[in-house]
Design a protein around this motif. Structure first.
Motif, PDB file in Angstrom:
ATOM      1  N   MET A  82       0.644-122.317  35.155  1.00 43.37           N
ATOM      2  CA  MET A  82       1.527-122.479  34.566  1.00 43.37           C
ATOM      3  C   MET A  82       2.207-121.302  33.795  1.00 43.37           C
ATOM      4  O   MET A  82       1.679-121.040  33.070  1.00 43.37           O
ATOM      5  CB  MET A  82       0.705-123.429  33.597  1.00 43.37           C
ATOM      6  N   ALA A  83       2.540-120.352  34.429  1.00 45.68           N
ATOM      7  CA  ALA A  83       3.206-119.078  33.872  1.00 45.68           C
ATOM      8  C   ALA A  83       4.366-118.673  35.040  1.00 45.68           C
ATOM      9  O   ALA A  83       4.401-119.528  36.986  1.00 45.68           O
ATOM     10  CB  ALA A  83       2.218-118.318  34.198  1.00 45.68           C
ATOM     11  N   VAL A  84       5.289-117.882  34.702  1.00 47.61           N
ATOM     12  CA  VAL A  84       6.135-118.049  35.982  1.00 47.61           C
ATOM     13  C   VAL A  84       5.407-116.205  36.377  1.00 47.61           C
ATOM     14  O   VAL A  84       5.632-116.314  38.223  1.00 47.61           O
ATOM     15  CB  VAL A  84       7.185-117.000  35.077  1.00 47.61           C
ATOM     16  N   MET A 120      -3.749-121.269  35.171  1.00 47.73           N
ATOM     17  CA  MET A 120      -3.353-119.986  34.091  1.00 47.73           C
ATOM     18  C   MET A 120      -3.159-118.665  34.910  1.00 47.73           C
ATOM     19  O   MET A 120      -4.000-118.572  35.350  1.00 47.73           O
ATOM     20  CB  MET A 120      -4.382-120.013  32.701  1.00 47.73           C
ATOM     21  N   LEU A 121      -3.207-118.079  34.448  1.00 46.95           N
ATOM     22  CA  LEU A 121      -2.871-116.445  34.632  1.00 46.95           C
ATOM     23  C   LEU A 121      -4.060-115.990  34.429  1.00 46.95           C
ATOM     24  O   LEU A 121      -4.499-114.951  34.641  1.00 46.95           O
ATOM     25  CB  LEU A 121      -1.663-116.086  33.997  1.00 46.95           C
ATOM     26  N   THR A 122      -5.067-116.332  33.309  1.00 49.11           N
ATOM     27  CA  THR A 122      -6.555-115.772  33.313  1.00 49.11           C
ATOM     28  C   THR A 122      -7.610-115.995  34.777  1.00 49.11           C
ATOM     29  O   THR A 122      -8.557-115.323  34.631  1.00 49.11           O
ATOM     30  CB  THR A 122      -6.798-116.020  32.119  1.00 49.11           C
ATOM     31  N   THR A 152       6.728-127.181  28.031  1.00 50.24           N
ATOM     32  CA  THR A 152       8.112-127.904  28.944  1.00 50.24           C
ATOM     33  C   THR A 152       7.201-127.725  30.186  1.00 50.24           C
ATOM     34  O   THR A 152       7.437-127.701  31.291  1.00 50.24           O
ATOM     35  CB  THR A 152       9.058-127.139  28.627  1.00 50.24           C
ATOM     36  N   MET A 153       6.427-126.236  29.628  1.00 51.60           N
ATOM     37  CA  MET A 153       6.018-125.564  31.406  1.00 51.60           C
ATOM     38  C   MET A 153       4.861-125.916  31.365  1.00 51.60           C
ATOM     39  O   MET A 153       4.376-126.611  32.944  1.00 51.60           O
ATOM     40  CB  MET A 153       4.998-123.452  30.700  1.00 51.60           C
ATOM     41  N   ALA A 154       3.889-126.712  30.693  1.00 52.61           N
ATOM     42  CA  ALA A 154       2.983-127.738  30.504  1.00 52.61           C
ATOM     43  C   ALA A 154       3.012-128.615  31.926  1.00 52.61           C
ATOM     44  O   ALA A 154       3.196-129.174  33.136  1.00 52.61           O
ATOM     45  CB  ALA A 154       1.800-128.017  29.813  1.00 52.61           C
ATOM     46  N   PRO A 208      -0.713-110.719  21.225  1.00 51.76           N
ATOM     47  CA  PRO A 208      -1.236-111.305  21.938  1.00 51.76           C
ATOM     48  C   PRO A 208      -0.855-112.377  23.303  1.00 51.76           C
ATOM     49  O   PRO A 208      -1.641-113.180  23.338  1.00 51.76           O
ATOM     50  CB  PRO A 208      -2.937-112.277  21.281  1.00 51.76           C
ATOM     51  N   HIS A 209      -0.270-111.934  24.141  1.00 51.23           N
ATOM     52  CA  HIS A 209       0.654-112.066  25.347  1.00 51.23           C
ATOM     53  C   HIS A 209       0.926-113.361  24.585  1.00 51.23           C
ATOM     54  O   HIS A 209       0.613-114.446  25.479  1.00 51.23           O
ATOM     55  CB  HIS A 209      -1.148-112.731  26.513  1.00 51.23           C
ATOM     56  N   ILE A 210       2.113-113.693  24.038  1.00 52.94           N
ATOM     57  CA  ILE A 210       2.205-114.769  23.283  1.00 52.94           C
ATOM     58  C   ILE A 210       4.081-115.269  23.613  1.00 52.94           C
ATOM     59  O   ILE A 210       4.951-115.708  23.378  1.00 52.94           O
ATOM     60  CB  ILE A 210       2.275-114.576  22.105  1.00 52.94           C
ATOM     61  N   GLY A 211       4.454-113.671  24.664  1.00 46.70           N
ATOM     62  CA  GLY A 211       6.033-113.870  25.182  1.00 46.70           C
ATOM     63  C   GLY A 211       6.691-115.778  25.337  1.00 46.70           C
ATOM     64  O   GLY A 211       7.748-115.594  25.278  1.00 46.70           O
ATOM     65  N   SER A 212       5.426-116.071  26.024  1.00 43.47           N
ATOM     66  CA  SER A 212       6.871-118.428  26.346  1.00 43.47           C
ATOM     67  C   SER A 212       6.125-119.011  24.861  1.00 43.47           C
ATOM     68  O   SER A 212       6.268-120.090  25.151  1.00 43.47           O
ATOM     69  CB  SER A 212       6.191-117.980  27.049  1.00 43.47           C
ATOM     70  N   ALA A 213       5.171-117.864  24.219  1.00 40.92           N
ATOM     71  CA  ALA A 213       4.026-119.193  23.188  1.00 40.92           C
ATOM     72  C   ALA A 213       5.454-119.365  21.723  1.00 40.92           C
ATOM     73  O   ALA A 213       5.046-119.554  21.188  1.00 40.92           O
ATOM     74  CB  ALA A 213       3.438-118.863  22.832  1.00 40.92           C
TER      75      ALA A 213
HETATM   76  C1  DGY Z   1       4.237-115.383  32.543  1.00 38.22           C
HETATM   77  O1  DGY Z   1       4.697-116.885  32.378  1.00 38.22           O
HETATM   78  O2  DGY Z   1       3.929-115.209  33.538  1.00 38.22           O
HETATM   79  C2  DGY Z   1       3.799-115.507  30.933  1.00 38.22           C
HETATM   80  O3  DGY Z   1       3.679-113.664  31.112  1.00 38.22           O
HETATM   81  C3  DGY Z   1       3.149-115.932  29.848  1.00 38.22           C
HETATM   82  O4  DGY Z   1       3.651-116.944  29.370  1.00 38.22           O
END
Ligand code: DGY
Length: 326
Positions: free
Chosen positions: A75-77, A53-55, A297-299, A285-290
């Motif tokens: 699992m992020a762009v 993850m991005l974390t 699909t990302m997973a 809370p960083h939910i752009g793609s949520a």
């Molecule tokens: C990304 O994918 O980089 C977003 O910040 C989270 O989905």
């Protein structure tokens, strides 16, 4: 023998079951908490692949502690948390999940823009806290979105999808990007301008560029000083692109009118952070793609990419294609 992979966050069973068909899977079992760095490093010692993850900060010391690691599938762009140069030098393929989150993130960007413009969170609190006494002519008045000028900083996939939405609101859209996009200009009627022109003339300014050395705190004191007092800044890119201290001062001094922030330099942002005390700031809370569909699909895409790369097949979204092609 199946390759050993480490998954840094609990993912739904069907995602993990697919991965387990071809890999021996170990997983950090929490959905809400990021894997501690020492656990991550320990797990990577034996791993051939990682689904991240991005974390996770995947820096040189993490990579050097992972002698067998061949693939990182994130699992992020965004991938600013990964030291790509070191990964490439160590022949670790790095893959992300572009494309599939574009529309969902553009939806959220627009939602945040509208929430800031029309003061929706403030208005909701007003109702729920029993402050609503009567209809009043200037009660919770905000800014019009329709017909306003939207500036997009970073016209990648998400920027383009935001521009498409803005057309439906009859907005004038101009953008600044590393690369000029004449095809998008023609298709969507957006105009290319210099960085200074975009920031100086926008009513709404969306930050959608990737976070790199060059974009670190690009939106700082100098930039805020050039903005219109009525400008509202929307950041769904990365927190580090905006100097948050300068943003606070710009808001308090009236250099700009509001901000919608889905991303922060420190995530989670502390609840006593000065920015969170301002009514003209809407924070998410960083939910752009949520959306459920997009996160699933990302997973699944992260699994597909991980498996393909472990099998030596080049996945479409590889960030360092030279690793698998060489
Ligand atoms: C990304 O994918 O980089 C977003 O910040 C989270 O989905």
């Amino acid at each position: 023998m199946k390759p050993r992979v480490y998954v840094t966050r609990k993912l739904p069973d069907d995602v993990i079951e697919r991965l387990a068909q071809t890999c021996h899977v170990r997983m950090w079992e929490s959905e809400e908490e990021a894997v501690p760095r020492d656990v991550f490093i320990e797990e990577l010692k034996a791993a051939d692949g990682a689904l991240t993850m991005l974390t996770e900060q995947i820096d040189r010391s993490v990579l050097e502690a992972a002698p067998n690691l061949r693939v990182i599938s994130q699992m992020a762009v965004g991938y600013n948390n990964i030291d790509l140069a070191t990964a490439t030098a160590r022949k670790v393929a790095v893959v992300n999940t572009p494309g599939v989150l574009t529309e969902t993130t553009a939806d959220l960007t627009f939602a945040l823009l509208m929430a800031v413009a029309r003061r929706i969170p403030e208005a909701e609190r007003f109702v729920k806290e029993g402050k609503w006494k009567t209809w009043a002519p200037l009660l919770l008045t905000g800014a019009d979105v329709h017909g306003a000028t939207l500036g997009i900083l970073g016209l990648g996939r998400i920027g383009e999808a935001v521009a498409k939405r803005a057309r439906g609101f009859d907005m004038t859209v101009h953008y600044y990007s590393r690369t000029r996009k004449p095809d998008v200009e023609e298709k969507l009627g957006v105009q290319y301008r210099s960085f200074d022109e975009v920031i100086a003339t926008s009513d709404f300014l969306c930050v959608l560029m990737p976070y790199t050395k060059e974009t670190y705190q690009l939106i700082g004191r100098e930039a805020f000083a050039k903005m219109k007092p009525s400008c509202r800044l929307i950041n769904t890119g990365r927190g580090e692109i905006v100097d948050e201290e300068a943003l606070y001062d710009a808001l308090v001094q009236g250099e700009i009118a509001g901000a919608g922030l889905d991303v922060f330099t420190e995530e989670p942002i502390s609840t006593d952070h000065p920015l969170l005390q301002l009514p003209q700031v809407v924070a998410l809370p960083h939910i752009g793609s949520a959306s459920v569909a997009t996160r699933m699909t990302m997973a699944h895409m992260a699994v597909d990419h991980l498996v393909a790369a472990l099998q030596g097949k080049a996945p479409k979204a590889q960030l360092n294609p030279e690793v698998l092609t060489s």
